[in-house]
Design a protein around this motif. Structure first.
Motif, mmCIF file in Angstrom:
data_model
loop_
_atom_site.group_PDB
_atom_site.id
_atom_site.type_symbol
_atom_site.label_atom_id
_atom_site.label_comp_id
_atom_site.label_asym_id
_atom_site.label_seq_id
_atom_site.Cartn_x
_atom_site.Cartn_y
_atom_site.Cartn_z
ATOM 1 N N TRP A 1 14.877 2.542 7.772
ATOM 2 C CA TRP A 1 15.150 1.286 8.468
ATOM 3 C C TRP A 1 15.844 0.347 7.488
ATOM 4 O O TRP A 1 15.411 0.228 6.340
ATOM 5 C CB TRP A 1 13.846 0.651 8.942
ATOM 6 N N ARG B 1 -2.859 7.015 6.507
ATOM 7 C CA ARG B 1 -2.846 5.673 7.088
ATOM 8 C C ARG B 1 -3.473 5.620 8.470
ATOM 9 O O ARG B 1 -3.276 4.652 9.189
ATOM 10 C CB ARG B 1 -1.391 5.175 7.184
ATOM 11 N N ARG C 1 14.921 7.140 0.647
ATOM 12 C CA ARG C 1 15.706 6.239 -0.200
ATOM 13 C C ARG C 1 16.507 7.000 -1.242
ATOM 14 O O ARG C 1 17.058 6.413 -2.159
ATOM 15 C CB ARG C 1 14.791 5.198 -0.857
ATOM 16 N N ARG D 1 6.510 11.826 8.301
ATOM 17 C CA ARG D 1 7.838 11.211 8.275
ATOM 18 C C ARG D 1 7.858 10.182 7.136
ATOM 19 O O ARG D 1 6.850 9.536 6.845
ATOM 20 C CB ARG D 1 8.170 10.517 9.611
ATOM 21 N N ARG D 2 8.978 10.056 6.445
ATOM 22 C CA ARG D 2 9.049 9.090 5.357
ATOM 23 C C ARG D 2 10.350 8.309 5.456
ATOM 24 O O ARG D 2 11.356 8.807 5.962
ATOM 25 C CB ARG D 2 9.034 9.768 3.967
ATOM 26 N N SER D 3 10.318 7.097 4.946
ATOM 27 C CA SER D 3 11.548 6.348 4.765
ATOM 28 C C SER D 3 12.261 6.959 3.567
ATOM 29 O O SER D 3 11.684 7.046 2.484
ATOM 30 C CB SER D 3 11.230 4.882 4.464
ATOM 31 N N GLY E 1 16.186 -3.049 6.946
ATOM 32 C CA GLY E 1 15.820 -4.452 7.142
ATOM 33 C C GLY E 1 16.656 -5.391 6.290
ATOM 34 O O GLY E 1 16.881 -6.548 6.664
ATOM 35 N N PHE E 2 17.134 -4.860 5.183
ATOM 36 C CA PHE E 2 17.943 -5.667 4.274
ATOM 37 C C PHE E 2 19.187 -6.229 4.982
ATOM 38 O O PHE E 2 19.571 -7.383 4.797
ATOM 39 C CB PHE E 2 18.396 -4.802 3.088
ATOM 40 N N ARG F 1 20.726 2.043 0.125
ATOM 41 C CA ARG F 1 20.007 3.165 -0.491
ATOM 42 C C ARG F 1 20.867 4.403 -0.704
ATOM 43 O O ARG F 1 20.369 5.533 -0.645
ATOM 44 C CB ARG F 1 18.787 3.529 0.375
HETATM 45 C C1 LIG Z 1 11.546 -2.895 10.380
HETATM 46 C C2 LIG Z 1 11.601 -2.192 9.056
HETATM 47 C C3 LIG Z 1 12.529 -2.577 8.096
HETATM 48 C C4 LIG Z 1 12.612 -1.906 6.878
HETATM 49 N N1 LIG Z 1 13.576 -2.245 5.975
HETATM 50 C C5 LIG Z 1 13.719 -1.521 4.842
HETATM 51 C C6 LIG Z 1 14.785 -1.790 3.929
HETATM 52 O O1 LIG Z 1 15.610 -2.679 4.121
HETATM 53 N N2 LIG Z 1 14.894 -1.022 2.825
HETATM 54 C C7 LIG Z 1 14.007 -0.018 2.560
HETATM 55 O O2 LIG Z 1 14.145 0.645 1.529
HETATM 56 N N3 LIG Z 1 12.968 0.259 3.403
HETATM 57 C C8 LIG Z 1 12.812 -0.461 4.531
HETATM 58 N N4 LIG Z 1 11.811 -0.161 5.417
HETATM 59 C C9 LIG Z 1 10.871 0.929 5.114
HETATM 60 C C10 LIG Z 1 9.432 0.453 4.843
HETATM 61 O O3 LIG Z 1 9.359 -0.114 3.564
HETATM 62 C C11 LIG Z 1 8.543 1.679 5.015
HETATM 63 O O4 LIG Z 1 8.539 2.040 6.367
HETATM 64 C C12 LIG Z 1 7.110 1.458 4.553
HETATM 65 O O5 LIG Z 1 7.077 1.181 3.178
HETATM 66 C C13 LIG Z 1 6.253 2.691 4.808
HETATM 67 O O6 LIG Z 1 6.833 3.859 4.237
HETATM 68 P P1 LIG Z 1 7.230 5.101 5.134
HETATM 69 O O7 LIG Z 1 8.228 4.646 6.160
HETATM 70 O O8 LIG Z 1 7.806 6.115 4.202
HETATM 71 O O9 LIG Z 1 5.984 5.592 5.799
HETATM 72 C C14 LIG Z 1 11.712 -0.839 6.614
HETATM 73 C C15 LIG Z 1 10.795 -0.455 7.590
HETATM 74 C C16 LIG Z 1 10.741 -1.097 8.800
HETATM 75 C C17 LIG Z 1 9.774 -0.618 9.843
#
Ligand SMILES: Cc1cc2nc3c(=O)[nH]c(=O)nc-3n(C[C@H](O)[C@H](O)[C@H](O)COP(=O)(O)O)c2cc1C
Length: 275
Positions: free
Chosen positions: A220, A265, A92, A88-90, A222-223, A176
């Motif tokens: 996510w 990881r 963007r 799974r990936r975040s 967080g911003f 994003r």
């Molecule tokens: C609570 C939380 C808040 C986050 N907020 C942001 C955000 O505002 N913008 C963003 O691009 N990624 C955000 N992320 C993504 C993290 O940067 C990302 O989970 C981390 O770098 C690991 O990458 P992955 O999720 O692809 O495994 C957030 C992740 C978490 C868990």
């Protein structure tokens, strides 16, 4: 709460499974049959309905025959969940298209099953399902930031610079470029709400899992949380959320990038067996 726990005497085998599984001991065996003895203790978790082997319990009008049967129900395997976690990936980089509405509705309905402390179920899912609605939110968001700036002239650089870029249409650091967003919030003032922050986070995590299973990518946001901390009136002005209400946001949409492999990881967290 009289009548909330109804037992079909013809089906009840008086095994006591519902009484044993009642977390706060609201149920009791009386004259060999289960009864709701302490309605004030009942947190409406429906365990009595779920655990009854013969389907004798109707809870709050919910009949056992309307529940999903666990027999033969396909569930994710340990391997499939492990694979999902490693890959799974975040996201963007999102595609332009809106997410299919029927799929989104299905996901949000299922998400209502996410656990909440003491089964308080005080969550609201505020969803911007389309690029049009998301862009309208982006505009409201920028306007709220600008109103705040015009009132105080004190915007930190991490917020001011991305806000200008978003206003100019140059870059969307906050959202994003997502086509949609889900804001999960909790009414922390509602009766029985014990863990509003945890409830919100769990629902977001489970939204990610459900969305990914439907090929919808997430990130996510967080911003948004950081901006709300800086500008407490932000979500009140944009979506009418009380300033004190815990929330978190998930960006979503169809992915515009495909990751060819997982990350490594497994050893990130310290595992501390005590026995
Ligand atoms: C609570 C939380 C808040 C986050 N907020 C942001 C955000 O505002 N913008 C963003 O691009 N990624 C955000 N992320 C993504 C993290 O940067 C990302 O989970 C981390 O770098 C690991 O990458 P992955 O999720 O692809 O495994 C957030 C992740 C978490 C868990």
């Amino acid at each position: 709460m009289a009548g909330i726990f109804e037992v079909d005497e013809a089906k009840c085998v008086k095994c006591g499974a519902c009484v044993r599984d009642c977390a706060f001991r609201a149920l009791k065996m009386e004259d060999g049959a289960p009864r709701m003895a302490f309605p004030d203790r009942c947190m409406k978790c429906q365990h009595c309905l779920a655990v009854c082997p013969t389907g004798a319990v109707t809870f709050d009008g919910m009949r056992p025959e309307d529940s999903a049967s666990v027999e033969g129900l396909p569930l994710p395997s340990l391997e499939s969940v492990e694979n999902w976690l490693r890959t799974r990936r975040s996201m963007r980089q999102f595609a332009a298209a809106d997410v299919d509405r029927a799929t989104l509705s299905r996901i949000l309905l299922a998400l209502g099953n996410a656990p909440t402390g003491c089964n308080a179920r005080s969550l609201t899912f505020t969803c911007f399902p389309t690029r049009e609605s998301m862009d309208a939110f982006r505009r409201d968001f920028i306007s709220a930031i600008e109103r705040h700036r015009d009132g105080t002239k004190l915007l930190p650089r991490w917020l001011a610079v991305p806000a200008i870029k978003l206003r100019k249409g140059e870059e969307d650091m906050f959202f994003r470029g997502a086509s949609g967003m889900l804001i999960v919030s909790s009414d922390e003032t509602a009766p029985g709400v014990a863990t509003p922050r945890e409830d919100v986070t769990i629902a977001c995590a489970q939204f990610e899992m459900l969305a990914n299973a439907a090929c919808i990518a997430t990130c996510w946001c967080g911003f948004l949380k950081m901006v709300q901390q800086e500008i407490p009136e932000l979500l009140e002005q944009t979506i009418g959320l009380r300033r004190t209400s815990p929330f978190y946001a998930m960006l979503f949409g169809y992915p515009a990038v495909r990751y060819a492999r997982g990350v490594q990881r497994d050893s990130y967290a310290r595992i501390d067996f005590r026995g």
